[in-house]
Design a protein around this motif. Structure first.
Motif, PDB file in Angstrom:
ATOM      1  N   GLN A   5     -48.462  43.085 -11.139  1.00 22.11           N
ATOM      2  CA  GLN A   5     -47.936  41.901 -11.805  1.00 22.11           C
ATOM      3  C   GLN A   5     -48.985  40.788 -11.891  1.00 22.11           C
ATOM      4  O   GLN A   5     -48.876  39.902 -12.705  1.00 22.11           O
ATOM      5  N   GLN A   6     -50.000  40.827 -11.055  1.00 26.38           N
ATOM      6  CA  GLN A   6     -51.016  39.789 -11.040  1.00 26.38           C
ATOM      7  C   GLN A   6     -52.247  40.153 -11.865  1.00 26.38           C
ATOM      8  O   GLN A   6     -53.151  39.348 -12.006  1.00 26.38           O
ATOM      9  N   LEU A   7     -52.295  41.346 -12.390  1.00 29.10           N
ATOM     10  CA  LEU A   7     -53.454  41.773 -13.168  1.00 29.10           C
ATOM     11  C   LEU A   7     -53.321  41.330 -14.616  1.00 29.10           C
ATOM     12  O   LEU A   7     -52.273  41.502 -15.229  1.00 29.10           O
ATOM     13  N   PRO A   8     -54.378  40.766 -15.195  1.00 31.98           N
ATOM     14  CA  PRO A   8     -54.332  40.434 -16.620  1.00 31.98           C
ATOM     15  C   PRO A   8     -54.346  41.712 -17.456  1.00 31.98           C
ATOM     16  O   PRO A   8     -54.853  42.741 -17.017  1.00 31.98           O
ATOM     17  N   ARG A   9     -53.793  41.642 -18.647  1.00 28.67           N
ATOM     18  CA  ARG A   9     -53.783  42.818 -19.526  1.00 28.67           C
ATOM     19  C   ARG A   9     -55.143  43.047 -20.164  1.00 28.67           C
ATOM     20  O   ARG A   9     -55.427  44.138 -20.640  1.00 28.67           O
ATOM     21  N   GLU A  27     -63.738  50.812 -10.877  1.00 29.28           N
ATOM     22  CA  GLU A  27     -62.601  50.268 -10.127  1.00 29.28           C
ATOM     23  C   GLU A  27     -61.506  49.775 -11.065  1.00 29.28           C
ATOM     24  O   GLU A  27     -60.317  49.968 -10.797  1.00 29.28           O
ATOM     25  N   ALA A  28     -61.896  49.130 -12.167  1.00 29.79           N
ATOM     26  CA  ALA A  28     -60.901  48.683 -13.150  1.00 29.79           C
ATOM     27  C   ALA A  28     -60.171  49.881 -13.756  1.00 29.79           C
ATOM     28  O   ALA A  28     -58.956  49.840 -13.950  1.00 29.79           O
ATOM     29  N   LEU A  29     -60.896  50.954 -14.051  1.00 33.32           N
ATOM     30  CA  LEU A  29     -60.259  52.163 -14.575  1.00 33.32           C
ATOM     31  C   LEU A  29     -59.268  52.720 -13.562  1.00 33.32           C
ATOM     32  O   LEU A  29     -58.168  53.155 -13.924  1.00 33.32           O
ATOM     33  N   ASP A  30     -59.616  52.693 -12.285  1.00 35.11           N
ATOM     34  CA  ASP A  30     -58.713  53.159 -11.225  1.00 35.11           C
ATOM     35  C   ASP A  30     -57.455  52.314 -11.142  1.00 35.11           C
ATOM     36  O   ASP A  30     -56.401  52.789 -10.715  1.00 35.11           O
ATOM     37  N   LEU A  31     -57.535  51.037 -11.539  1.00 35.01           N
ATOM     38  CA  LEU A  31     -56.380  50.145 -11.530  1.00 35.01           C
ATOM     39  C   LEU A  31     -55.500  50.312 -12.765  1.00 35.01           C
ATOM     40  O   LEU A  31     -54.499  49.618 -12.907  1.00 35.01           O
ATOM     41  N   GLY A  32     -55.883  51.205 -13.659  1.00 34.25           N
ATOM     42  CA  GLY A  32     -55.058  51.461 -14.838  1.00 34.25           C
ATOM     43  C   GLY A  32     -55.583  50.879 -16.130  1.00 34.25           C
ATOM     44  O   GLY A  32     -54.937  50.984 -17.168  1.00 34.25           O
ATOM     45  N   TYR A  33     -56.750  50.258 -16.092  1.00 38.28           N
ATOM     46  CA  TYR A  33     -57.342  49.745 -17.319  1.00 38.28           C
ATOM     47  C   TYR A  33     -57.951  50.888 -18.117  1.00 38.28           C
ATOM     48  O   TYR A  33     -58.298  51.933 -17.564  1.00 38.28           O
ATOM     49  N   GLU A  34     -58.084  50.673 -19.409  1.00 36.88           N
ATOM     50  CA  GLU A  34     -58.759  51.618 -20.298  1.00 36.88           C
ATOM     51  C   GLU A  34     -59.864  50.868 -21.028  1.00 36.88           C
ATOM     52  O   GLU A  34     -59.742  49.681 -21.314  1.00 36.88           O
ATOM     53  N   VAL A  50     -74.969  43.924 -19.656  1.00 41.04           N
ATOM     54  CA  VAL A  50     -73.938  44.667 -20.380  1.00 41.04           C
ATOM     55  C   VAL A  50     -72.601  43.965 -20.259  1.00 41.04           C
ATOM     56  O   VAL A  50     -72.366  43.181 -19.333  1.00 41.04           O
ATOM     57  N   ALA A  51     -71.723  44.242 -21.203  1.00 36.84           N
ATOM     58  CA  ALA A  51     -70.357  43.737 -21.185  1.00 36.84           C
ATOM     59  C   ALA A  51     -69.440  44.861 -21.637  1.00 36.84           C
ATOM     60  O   ALA A  51     -69.784  45.618 -22.556  1.00 36.84           O
ATOM     61  N   GLN A  52     -68.288  44.975 -20.981  1.00 37.57           N
ATOM     62  CA  GLN A  52     -67.314  45.986 -21.364  1.00 37.57           C
ATOM     63  C   GLN A  52     -65.927  45.371 -21.332  1.00 37.57           C
ATOM     64  O   GLN A  52     -65.508  44.812 -20.323  1.00 37.57           O
ATOM     65  N   ALA A  53     -65.223  45.468 -22.453  1.00 41.42           N
ATOM     66  CA  ALA A  53     -63.838  45.010 -22.510  1.00 41.42           C
ATOM     67  C   ALA A  53     -62.931  46.130 -22.014  1.00 41.42           C
ATOM     68  O   ALA A  53     -63.190  47.312 -22.259  1.00 41.42           O
ATOM     69  N   LEU A  54     -61.858  45.715 -21.316  1.00 44.82           N
ATOM     70  CA  LEU A  54     -60.879  46.669 -20.800  1.00 44.82           C
ATOM     71  C   LEU A  54     -59.484  46.122 -21.057  1.00 44.82           C
ATOM     72  O   LEU A  54     -59.269  44.910 -21.012  1.00 44.82           O
ATOM     73  N   VAL A  55     -58.537  46.998 -21.315  1.00 45.58           N
ATOM     74  CA  VAL A  55     -57.143  46.607 -21.504  1.00 45.58           C
ATOM     75  C   VAL A  55     -56.268  47.458 -20.597  1.00 45.58           C
ATOM     76  O   VAL A  55     -56.607  48.578 -20.234  1.00 45.58           O
ATOM     77  N   ARG A  56     -55.115  46.885 -20.241  1.00 45.07           N
ATOM     78  CA  ARG A  56     -54.148  47.582 -19.403  1.00 45.07           C
ATOM     79  C   ARG A  56     -52.793  47.498 -20.098  1.00 45.07           C
ATOM     80  O   ARG A  56     -52.360  46.410 -20.513  1.00 45.07           O
ATOM     81  N   SER A  57     -52.142  48.635 -20.253  1.00 48.21           N
ATOM     82  CA  SER A  57     -50.832  48.669 -20.888  1.00 48.21           C
ATOM     83  C   SER A  57     -49.799  48.024 -19.989  1.00 48.21           C
ATOM     84  O   SER A  57     -49.877  48.122 -18.762  1.00 48.21           O
ATOM     85  N   GLU A  58     -48.842  47.353 -20.594  1.00 42.83           N
ATOM     86  CA  GLU A  58     -47.728  46.807 -19.818  1.00 42.83           C
ATOM     87  C   GLU A  58     -46.827  47.968 -19.421  1.00 42.83           C
ATOM     88  O   GLU A  58     -46.550  48.860 -20.216  1.00 42.83           O
ATOM     89  N   THR A  59     -46.402  47.933 -18.181  1.00 43.79           N
ATOM     90  CA  THR A  59     -45.486  48.989 -17.711  1.00 43.79           C
ATOM     91  C   THR A  59     -44.179  48.403 -17.291  1.00 43.79           C
ATOM     92  O   THR A  59     -44.016  47.248 -17.131  1.00 43.79           O
TER      93      THR A  59
END
Length: 59
Positions: A5-9, A27-34, A50-59
């Motif tokens: 609930q505290q993780l940004p999307r 680590e972000a991928l392990d937390l459910g980010y893509e 480098v920079a990498q954008a990551l998104v996490r689906s709402e569950t």
């Protein structure tokens, strides 16, 4: 592990192109980010950044 609930999307991780940056993305991928798009890469006159954008689906 962080409370979902505290993780940004959406997150953008940035830093020098080194093992530490790869671990942060992993680590972000392990937390459910893509990964969202390709990484961005630049040279600041001293090192590769480098920079990498990551998104996490709402569950």
């Amino acid at each position: 592990m962080a409370d979902d609930q505290q993780l940004p999307r959406y997150r953008v991780l940035t830093g020098p192109d080194d093992a530490s940056f790869c671990w942060r993305v992993s680590e972000a991928l392990d937390l459910g980010y893509e990964l969202h798009g390709s990484p961005s890469i630049t040279f600041n006159g001293d090192r590769v950044i480098v920079a990498q954008a990551l998104v996490r689906s709402e569950t």
